[in-house]
Write a protein that holds these residues in place. Structure first.
Motif, short mmCIF file in Angstrom:
data_model
loop_
_atom_site.label_atom_id
_atom_site.label_comp_id
_atom_site.label_asym_id
_atom_site.label_seq_id
_atom_site.Cartn_x
_atom_site.Cartn_y
_atom_site.Cartn_z
N PHE A 61 148.15 54.73 28.27
CA PHE A 61 147.08 53.85 27.79
C PHE A 61 146.58 52.92 28.89
CE2 PHE A 61 145.62 49.84 25.99
CZ PHE A 61 144.62 50.29 25.14
N LEU A 62 147.49 52.19 29.54
CA LEU A 62 147.07 51.16 30.49
C LEU A 62 146.44 51.75 31.75
CD1 LEU A 62 149.90 48.45 30.30
CD2 LEU A 62 147.61 48.40 29.31
N VAL A 63 147.00 52.83 32.28
CA VAL A 63 146.40 53.46 33.47
C VAL A 63 144.98 53.92 33.15
CG1 VAL A 63 146.53 55.43 35.05
CG2 VAL A 63 148.60 54.14 34.51
N THR A 64 144.81 54.51 31.97
CA THR A 64 143.48 54.98 31.56
C THR A 64 142.50 53.82 31.42
OG1 THR A 64 144.35 56.92 30.42
CG2 THR A 64 142.19 56.13 29.73
N VAL A 65 142.93 52.78 30.73
CA VAL A 65 142.05 51.63 30.48
C VAL A 65 141.66 50.94 31.78
CG1 VAL A 65 141.97 49.32 29.47
CG2 VAL A 65 142.82 51.24 28.11
N LEU A 66 142.60 50.79 32.69
CA LEU A 66 142.30 50.15 33.96
C LEU A 66 141.31 50.99 34.78
CD1 LEU A 66 145.86 48.87 34.91
CD2 LEU A 66 143.88 47.47 34.31
N MET A 67 141.45 52.32 34.73
CA MET A 67 140.51 53.17 35.44
C MET A 67 139.13 53.11 34.81
SD MET A 67 142.57 56.65 36.54
CE MET A 67 142.85 57.17 34.84
N VAL A 68 139.08 53.17 33.48
CA VAL A 68 137.80 53.18 32.78
C VAL A 68 137.06 51.85 32.94
CG1 VAL A 68 136.76 53.26 30.48
CG2 VAL A 68 138.47 54.95 31.11
N TYR A 69 137.80 50.77 33.08
CA TYR A 69 137.18 49.45 33.19
C TYR A 69 136.21 49.37 34.38
CZ TYR A 69 136.65 44.37 33.34
OH TYR A 69 136.13 43.09 33.35
N PHE A 70 136.46 50.15 35.41
CA PHE A 70 135.56 50.16 36.56
C PHE A 70 134.22 50.80 36.24
CE2 PHE A 70 139.70 49.70 38.64
CZ PHE A 70 139.44 48.65 39.51
N PHE A 71 134.18 51.60 35.16
CA PHE A 71 132.94 52.26 34.77
C PHE A 71 132.25 51.54 33.61
CE2 PHE A 71 135.70 55.46 36.62
CZ PHE A 71 134.86 56.06 37.55
N ASP A 72 133.00 50.74 32.87
CA ASP A 72 132.45 50.05 31.71
C ASP A 72 132.87 48.59 31.75
OD1 ASP A 72 131.33 49.45 29.16
OD2 ASP A 72 133.34 49.72 28.28
N ARG A 73 131.93 47.71 32.09
CA ARG A 73 132.25 46.28 32.21
C ARG A 73 131.66 45.48 31.05
NH1 ARG A 73 134.12 44.70 37.32
NH2 ARG A 73 135.14 46.51 38.24
N SER A 74 131.50 46.12 29.89
CA SER A 74 130.91 45.41 28.75
C SER A 74 131.85 44.34 28.19
CB SER A 74 130.54 46.41 27.64
OG SER A 74 131.67 47.15 27.22
N MET A 75 133.13 44.49 28.44
CA MET A 75 134.09 43.47 28.02
C MET A 75 134.19 42.42 29.13
SD MET A 75 138.03 44.09 26.79
CE MET A 75 138.99 42.82 25.98
N SER A 76 134.12 41.14 28.76
CA SER A 76 134.15 40.09 29.77
C SER A 76 135.48 40.14 30.53
CB SER A 76 133.98 38.73 29.11
OG SER A 76 135.18 38.33 28.46
N PRO A 77 135.45 39.82 31.84
CA PRO A 77 136.69 39.83 32.64
C PRO A 77 137.79 38.97 32.02
CG PRO A 77 134.78 39.61 34.07
CD PRO A 77 134.27 39.48 32.66
N ARG A 78 137.40 37.84 31.45
CA ARG A 78 138.39 36.94 30.85
C ARG A 78 139.05 37.59 29.64
NH1 ARG A 78 137.17 30.96 28.22
NH2 ARG A 78 139.33 30.49 27.62
N GLN A 79 138.25 38.20 28.78
CA GLN A 79 138.81 38.89 27.61
C GLN A 79 139.70 40.05 28.02
OE1 GLN A 79 135.16 39.67 25.24
NE2 GLN A 79 136.33 38.87 23.51
N PHE A 80 139.22 40.81 28.98
CA PHE A 80 139.97 41.97 29.45
C PHE A 80 141.31 41.54 30.04
CE2 PHE A 80 141.02 45.29 32.60
CZ PHE A 80 141.04 46.40 31.76
N ALA A 81 141.27 40.50 30.87
CA ALA A 81 142.51 40.00 31.48
C ALA A 81 143.49 39.50 30.42
CB ALA A 81 142.18 38.89 32.48
N GLY A 82 142.96 38.80 29.40
CA GLY A 82 143.82 38.30 28.33
C GLY A 82 144.47 39.43 27.56
N PHE A 83 143.69 40.48 27.29
CA PHE A 83 144.22 41.64 26.57
C PHE A 83 145.30 42.34 27.38
CE2 PHE A 83 143.72 46.34 26.03
CZ PHE A 83 144.39 46.44 24.82
N ILE A 84 145.06 42.56 28.68
CA ILE A 84 146.03 43.25 29.54
C ILE A 84 147.31 42.44 29.67
CG2 ILE A 84 146.50 44.06 31.88
CD1 ILE A 84 144.68 45.90 30.29
N VAL A 85 147.18 41.12 29.89
CA VAL A 85 148.37 40.26 30.02
C VAL A 85 149.17 40.27 28.73
CG1 VAL A 85 149.17 37.89 30.32
CG2 VAL A 85 147.38 38.79 31.81
N GLY A 86 148.48 40.14 27.59
CA GLY A 86 149.19 40.17 26.30
C GLY A 86 149.87 41.49 26.06
N ALA A 87 149.19 42.59 26.38
CA ALA A 87 149.77 43.93 26.20
C ALA A 87 150.99 44.12 27.09
CB ALA A 87 148.72 44.99 26.50
#
Length: 345
Positions: A61-87
């Motif tokens: 899950f995480l490797v995929t999401v981190l790779m995809v994030y470079f192609f889709d930045r619709s989620m704010s960096p702050r939200q994305f960082a919070g989600f990854i840290v929590g996960a």
């Protein structure tokens, strides 16, 4: 809204493939660090099993999401960082728990902290319920906290049979993915697609007869991701229907957990105390084999997911069907509880 279908397919396929090929590594790691699930009274397996297979799900899950994030930045960096840290916090907690069997209170506190990180990064349930919207918004943080921690533990509690948590979560993720496509939340679509792929990539070695369990490492992580993605996608788009739709999508773990809590309260037992009273236990005690019990619960999850989708397209008649479904599920759980109780007397 235009959707990047290639990106969604890539997210699913990537998570599936990574999880599939890293599951043997998770099995080796489980044995190496002593994360072994030994037979116990409330369990159904008869031999020691490696129980840290969730590592493969997390990697997929995480490797995929981190790779995809470079192609889709619709989620704010702050939200994305919070989600990854929590996960990552939930993942780390699960790994340590599978090795050391941590106290329930400590796990609960870490789950709350992980949920708060997600909340204060900007991911919250926005309550829209006229005419009391303003008043309810004051409770946005506690409502979101209860949702994330509740769903995290609900998925953990149903992880009692080979392939059950992975399959049920996969079905819930696919249902949420359809709903997120309808709301237009591309980030949530990617997250749910990756989650579904990771679950299905783990199933070949987890379905009965299982070679490895996901353990708390996997089950709490799956619950956490389900909870957060439902907020990013479904709660964002449906207002009044959001709660009904989200609860139905993740209905089986939620209903089973609510009944478990009520059952333990009625027996004056600690709410967090494990027992053999969950629906999957009742099915096994009623004579179902593991495969039949798991497939039955898959079918229930699929029906609830389809109901959620029907309701989301505003088919008013499905409200009645949804209510009847909840009543039927309640009756089934009550019947099995009563039947097994009488049988054992």
């Amino acid at each position: 809204m235009e959707h990047n279908w290639l990106l969604y397919i890539a997210a699913f396929a990537s998570a599936f493939a990574i999880t599939l090929v890293t599951t043997p590594f998770a099995k080796w790691l489980s044995v190496k660090v002593g994360a072994i699930d030994y037979p116990k009274d409330r369990g159904v397996h008869k031999k020691p099993m490696p129980r840290m297979g969730g590592v493969a799900i997390i990697l997929g899950f995480l490797v995929t999401v981190l790779m995809v994030y470079f192609f889709d930045r619709s989620m704010s960096p702050r939200q994305f960082a919070g989600f990854i840290v929590g996960a990552l916090m939930i993942a780390g907690l699960g790994v340590v728990d599978d090795m050391k069997n941590l106290p329930a209170k400590l796990k609960f506190c870490v789950q709350i902290l992980a949920a708060l990180i997600v909340i204060f990064s900007g991911t919250k349930i926005q309550i829209v319920l006229w005419p009391v919207t303003a008043a309810l918004q004051k409770f946005s943080v506690p409502i979101t906290l209860i949702w994330i921690v509740g769903v995290t533990n609900a998925v953990n509690l149903i992880d009692g049979l080979d392939g059950l948590a992975a399959g049920v979560t996969g079905i819930a993720a696919l249902s949420l993915m359809v709903l997120c496509i309808m709301t237009g939340s591309t980030t949530a679509v990617v997250l749910t697609a990756a989650l579904a792929g990771a679950c299905l990539g783990f199933l070949p070695r987890n379905f009965n007869p299982a070679e490895i369990f996901m353990g708390d490492t996997g089950s709490t992580f799956l619950g956490f991701v389900l909870a957060v993605t439902s907020i990013l996608g479904v709660f964002k788009g449906y207002a009044l229907l959001a709660l009904i739709v989200s609860v139905l999508c993740i209905g089986l773990p939620i209903f089973d957990t609510i009944f478990a809590m009520l059952r333990r309260m009625a027996k004056h037992q600690p709410i967090m105390q494990a027992d053999r009273g969950h629906l999957h236990h009742k099915l096994i005690d009623h004579g179902f084999g593991q495969k039949k019990a798991v497939l039955t619960m898959y079918a229930i999850s699929l029906c609830l997911g389809l109901l959620a989708i029907f309701i989301a397209v505003k088919d008013s008649g499905t409200f009645v069907v949804a209510l009847l479904t909840v009543i039927v599920l309640s009756f089934i759980i009550y019947y099995f509880n009563a039947h097994i109780k009488n049988k054992n007397q």
